[in-house]
Design a protein around this motif. Sequence first.
Motif, PDB file in Angstrom:
ATOM      1  N   ALA A 133       4.748  -5.134 -10.309  1.00  0.00           N
ATOM      2  CA  ALA A 133       3.521  -5.671 -10.906  1.00  0.00           C
ATOM      3  C   ALA A 133       2.496  -6.105  -9.870  1.00  0.00           C
ATOM      4  N   ALA A 134       2.907  -6.263  -8.621  1.00  0.00           N
ATOM      5  CA  ALA A 134       1.969  -6.647  -7.568  1.00  0.00           C
ATOM      6  C   ALA A 134       1.233  -5.446  -6.981  1.00  0.00           C
ATOM      7  N   SER A 135       1.656  -4.253  -7.350  1.00  0.00           N
ATOM      8  CA  SER A 135       1.099  -3.030  -6.763  1.00  0.00           C
ATOM      9  C   SER A 135      -0.256  -2.676  -7.360  1.00  0.00           C
ATOM     10  N   GLY A 136      -1.145  -2.163  -6.500  1.00  0.00           N
ATOM     11  CA  GLY A 136      -2.418  -1.644  -6.988  1.00  0.00           C
ATOM     12  C   GLY A 136      -2.251  -0.379  -7.804  1.00  0.00           C
ATOM     13  N   GLY A 137      -1.059   0.202  -7.760  1.00  0.00           N
ATOM     14  CA  GLY A 137      -0.769   1.378  -8.572  1.00  0.00           C
ATOM     15  C   GLY A 137      -0.289   1.055  -9.967  1.00  0.00           C
ATOM     16  N   HIS A 138      -0.160  -0.230 -10.276  1.00  0.00           N
ATOM     17  CA  HIS A 138       0.246  -0.631 -11.631  1.00  0.00           C
ATOM     18  C   HIS A 138      -0.970  -0.578 -12.539  1.00  0.00           C
ATOM     19  N   MET A 139      -1.033   0.493 -13.326  1.00  0.00           N
ATOM     20  CA  MET A 139      -2.137   0.665 -14.275  1.00  0.00           C
ATOM     21  C   MET A 139      -1.583   0.979 -15.662  1.00  0.00           C
ATOM     22  N   GLY A 140      -0.387   0.454 -15.946  1.00  0.00           N
ATOM     23  CA  GLY A 140       0.244   0.736 -17.224  1.00  0.00           C
ATOM     24  C   GLY A 140      -0.038  -0.361 -18.222  1.00  0.00           C
ATOM     25  N   GLN A 166       6.445  10.705 -18.502  1.00  0.00           N
ATOM     26  CA  GLN A 166       7.747  10.548 -17.859  1.00  0.00           C
ATOM     27  C   GLN A 166       7.684  11.010 -16.398  1.00  0.00           C
ATOM     28  N   ALA A 167       6.996  12.121 -16.166  1.00  0.00           N
ATOM     29  CA  ALA A 167       6.861  12.650 -14.805  1.00  0.00           C
ATOM     30  C   ALA A 167       6.078  11.684 -13.917  1.00  0.00           C
ATOM     31  N   ILE A 168       5.007  11.092 -14.471  1.00  0.00           N
ATOM     32  CA  ILE A 168       4.202  10.137 -13.705  1.00  0.00           C
ATOM     33  C   ILE A 168       5.046   8.913 -13.341  1.00  0.00           C
ATOM     34  N   GLN A 169       5.810   8.429 -14.308  1.00  0.00           N
ATOM     35  CA  GLN A 169       6.640   7.252 -14.058  1.00  0.00           C
ATOM     36  C   GLN A 169       7.761   7.558 -13.072  1.00  0.00           C
ATOM     37  N   ASN A 170       8.362   8.726 -13.183  1.00  0.00           N
ATOM     38  CA  ASN A 170       9.423   9.102 -12.240  1.00  0.00           C
ATOM     39  C   ASN A 170       8.878   9.257 -10.819  1.00  0.00           C
ATOM     40  N   ILE A 179       2.171   5.716  -9.005  1.00  0.00           N
ATOM     41  CA  ILE A 179       1.282   5.069  -9.972  1.00  0.00           C
ATOM     42  C   ILE A 179       2.085   4.854 -11.247  1.00  0.00           C
ATOM     43  N   PHE A 180       1.890   3.708 -11.880  1.00  0.00           N
ATOM     44  CA  PHE A 180       2.570   3.465 -13.153  1.00  0.00           C
ATOM     45  C   PHE A 180       1.545   3.430 -14.284  1.00  0.00           C
ATOM     46  N   LEU A 181       1.730   4.326 -15.264  1.00  0.00           N
ATOM     47  CA  LEU A 181       0.950   4.319 -16.500  1.00  0.00           C
ATOM     48  C   LEU A 181       1.902   4.108 -17.666  1.00  0.00           C
ATOM     49  N   ASP A 206       0.817  -1.216   0.000  1.00  0.00           N
ATOM     50  CA  ASP A 206       0.000   0.000   0.000  1.00  0.00           C
ATOM     51  C   ASP A 206       0.853   1.268   0.000  1.00  0.00           C
ATOM     52  N   THR A 207       2.075   1.178   0.520  1.00  0.00           N
ATOM     53  CA  THR A 207       2.949   2.353   0.581  1.00  0.00           C
ATOM     54  C   THR A 207       4.148   2.238  -0.355  1.00  0.00           C
ATOM     55  N   SER A 208       4.269   1.114  -1.045  1.00  0.00           N
ATOM     56  CA  SER A 208       5.386   0.931  -1.977  1.00  0.00           C
ATOM     57  C   SER A 208       5.078   1.582  -3.316  1.00  0.00           C
ATOM     58  N   LYS A 209       6.127   1.911  -4.033  1.00  0.00           N
ATOM     59  CA  LYS A 209       5.944   2.474  -5.369  1.00  0.00           C
ATOM     60  C   LYS A 209       5.463   1.417  -6.352  1.00  0.00           C
ATOM     61  N   ALA A 210       4.792   1.891  -7.388  1.00  0.00           N
ATOM     62  CA  ALA A 210       4.401   1.004  -8.478  1.00  0.00           C
ATOM     63  C   ALA A 210       5.500   0.923  -9.533  1.00  0.00           C
ATOM     64  N   PHE A 211       6.408   1.906  -9.501  1.00  0.00           N
ATOM     65  CA  PHE A 211       7.520   1.908 -10.451  1.00  0.00           C
ATOM     66  C   PHE A 211       8.751   2.492  -9.781  1.00  0.00           C
ATOM     67  N   PHE A 212       9.856   1.757  -9.861  1.00  0.00           N
ATOM     68  CA  PHE A 212      11.111   2.203  -9.271  1.00  0.00           C
ATOM     69  C   PHE A 212      12.075   2.585 -10.393  1.00  0.00           C
ATOM     70  N   SER A 213      12.371   3.866 -10.491  1.00  0.00           N
ATOM     71  CA  SER A 213      13.353   4.332 -11.465  1.00  0.00           C
ATOM     72  C   SER A 213      14.744   4.183 -10.848  1.00  0.00           C
TER      73      SER A 213
END
Length: 482
Positions: free
Chosen positions: A86-93, A428-432, A436-438, A41-48
């Motif tokens: 990929a396990a994150s609920g923020g993965h919507m890409g 790019q800003a959203i991914q950075n 949330i990952f789109l 719930d507090t982890s990122k959906a994408f780690f740059s």
Amino acid sequence: MKNRIKELEKISKLLDPGVKKRNEWNVEVLDYSNTFINKLDTSKAFFSSEENGKNIYNFDIEEQATALTSLLDSTKTNIDEVGINAASGGHMGYIPGGGLYPSALGDYIAAVHNRYAGVFFAAPGAVRLENMLIRWMCRLMGYPNNAAGNLTSGGSIANLVALVTAREAHNLKARNFDKSVIYLSEQAHHSILKAIRISGLSEAPVRFIPLDKKLRLSANELEKAIIKDKEDGLTPFFISASFGTTNTGAIDPIESIAKIAKKHKLWFHIDAAYGGFFKLVHKLNSKFKGLQKADSITLDPHKTLFLPFGTGTILVKNKGELLKAYQYLADYMQDTIDADEEISPADISPEQTKHFRGMRMWLPLKLFGLKPFRAALEEKLYLTQYFYDEIKKIKGFEVGPEPELSIAIFRYIPTDKNADSFNKKLIQAIQNDGRIFLSSTTINGTFWIRIAVVSFRTHLVQIELLLDIIKAHVREISIDLN
């Protein structure tokens, strides 16, 4: 020699640890896994990351053993906290695989017991279980009792199986490939093109049928193309339609295409890898009209049944066509001949050696029942529509077609800047940001941002967060450009 055998036996028995060591490892792995899930719930959906897991190379294969604690620490740093979570609920890409927890338990059981699930003789219970799952999916799709199918590694192999089965069903010979026409939507998944190459059909003419305003394959244009090819002395033989395209979630006009396929005697395949399991949502029944008329259907339980990656399905209406394409018998397998009360997966698939995939699917379906799956899928439909409605309210945004399932596309139109450049900066800003990952796509030369609401962990809180993130980054980019 006996002394040497005993020396080697002592060392080789290290591969079969006792209960004490197994319990120690179990505790470490379970603790690691629970910590990962509890922090989602507090982890990122994408780690740059600049390193991108490069330090995993420090753990190359060596002669000596390495402690599990050290390996898990490296896993956390170099695998779990790099790239898409990929396990994150923020993965919507990209259309995510869910990874239901009972599926992991099913994989654990399957791996420990190590049943060979390729032939009935070797593991009758395992084969019965997988065939039971296939029969359930056939019933769900409206297929008859003589239908059959196979659990594959994903939609790509499923599409390949369908194409090869169609090739054999139509008795195509290599000398005729250059006259055997394949019809695809302009939005067909690229795995179909890969399957064409792998199946030896590279010389076959491929027609990309234009789309309508909702980005669906045009049935009228399809029939025009078939008629013209026939007039030109060619042999139309294969149509692939999509039930939920990857780009936009569009549903091709299935019933109209089915009528055309029957009229002109073509194999009709439906790639429903993403959209097929929305059949569980009763309010969508009308969209599935005609699906049962397809000769083959691809489904991906690792998409809209939320299972881990590596769980696909191919269904074929006539099991005889599958057997014709894939059934062989080796001399060393002669003991299995009289044991085939059920179809053996190896007889209807390119795979001979086969992982017992059925456990990862059967266990969650039985532990949860279908009710929460139906609810989760319907929730994703509403979440996507909610996002679609809300993003339209934000000044400057335009959207693509009304979402038919749980994918939508949108873009920001600045008043005095290039829209494509702006949206590239926005994605790019959203991914950075990473919460949330789109992802993005290009349709007819236009750059769009995609949202795919598929993860079972995606709920309203993630959609609201995404809307806030988008608003904030639009403001920041606009300030930077001015």
